[in-house]
Each structure stands twice: as C-alpha cells, then as structure tokens.
Design a protein around this motif. Sequence first.
Motif: not given
Length: 250
Positions: A103-109, A111-113
């Motif tokens: 979930i953390g990786a998906a959220g950071l990705s 937000g970056l996108f």
Amino acid sequence: KGLKRIWRPDAVTVFAISLAFFAGTYAIVKPVIHRASVGMENRNKSVRALFTIPLICSAALLSFAHGANDVANAVGPLAAIVETSTSGAIDAKVGIPLWVMLIGAAGLSAGLFLFGPKLIRTVGEQITKMNPMRAYCVALSAGITVLIASALGLPVSSTHIAVGAVFGVGFFREWDTERRARKLRESLRDEKIHPDSNLPATELDQSENRPKKLVRRSQLMTIVAAWVITVPSAALLSAGIFLTVSYFAE
C-alpha cells in the motif's frame, strides 16, 4: 536492514567491499571520461558535458536514500496503527506486513505519477538555473544528508533536503558571481580602463554595481511558507479526523 537477516558483515568487510567497488568503478569510468574529453576545449561548458555519468550515479544514490527514509515516513504510521489495532498494545518496535508495504509503495508511486511532474518542474526549473554540474552537487549532497539522517533514525523529507540543496547551489552562484564581478570592477579601477572599452559584453555586465539575482525570491518565500504551514496543518487535520472518528465510534 533486510540484508542483516541473512548476512552480518563487520566494519572491515564493509570497508573492503566499498573499496573494491570504488576501484572497479574508477577503472571502468576513467577511460570513458578520458575518451569523451578528447578534443574538448578547456572551458566550463566542456566540464559540464563530462558530468553525465556522475549525475546518473548521484541520482541513483538519491533514489536509494529516498527509499531508505521517505518510504518509512509513509509506511511507519500505518504499520503502527495496524499493529496497535491487532494486538491492542503500543510497542516500541512493530513488524510491517507485506500488504502494508505494498500500500505504501502504491501510494508513493501514485503521488509521484499524479503530482510529481509539477513539483519536479518547480524544483528543477523555477528556483535557479540548473546544469549537469549543479544537478550533480544537488543530488549528491541531498543523498548523503538523507542517508546520514536515515542512519541516525531521523524521519526527514528528501524533497525538502533536495530543495535546500538547490537553494544552496543558487545562493553560492550569486555569491561567487558577485565576488568575481567585484574583482573585475577593482581591476578596472586599478588599470583605469574606461567601461566603454573593448571588454566583452559579458564582462561589462558583470562589472555593474547591481548584484545579479540568480535565485527567484518568490519561489523561496513560497517554499518556506509551505514548510512552515504543512506540519501544523497536518497535525490539526489529523487531530480533527481522530476527534471525528472517536465521536462516531462512541
């Protein structure tokens, strides 16, 4: 942290491996840089062109540092909430389930996108003029700072640190440009050269008494205001959400 579960090298081994990587990288990159520098003029522009490979390496270091710190900033609170809700106790150290990390990786990705390009343009183009040499200094200094903070267990923002590095490069350029302009003005006075002489136009521009601004002050104030506002705003928003949830839970 993940590697120490499999292998725990001592300080001497880590130093020896680092030295071996340094020697190997030096042996590979030196002839590449040498071939690229053949035929180049002895100018600042030529030096900038040679910073492509160092810039890639420093950007990779900053990316590694970003993962070592900012991911924990996002995943840590969520992992603590999950652990507390599951065990009913507040522990100093908690385990992080795989789904929380995903979930953390998906959220950071995400937000970056969605919002990353705008932030990248602001930091890379609207604060001060960048080139490969300056970008290398920014990425290397930001990466080292974040890694030191990670080793000390300090939760910091890689973005804030990188922005600070950009401002540092910009303000140093202002100081250095003014210093060289001051020396040029002194030499003009000492040699009694008239300002309308055959000096190049760039030197005449640098010899003016007006200091050249190389950092946009408007962006500086905007970013400082964002730093000051975001922390108390997040705290107040978090407290408000907790109060609302607690009220309806009762």
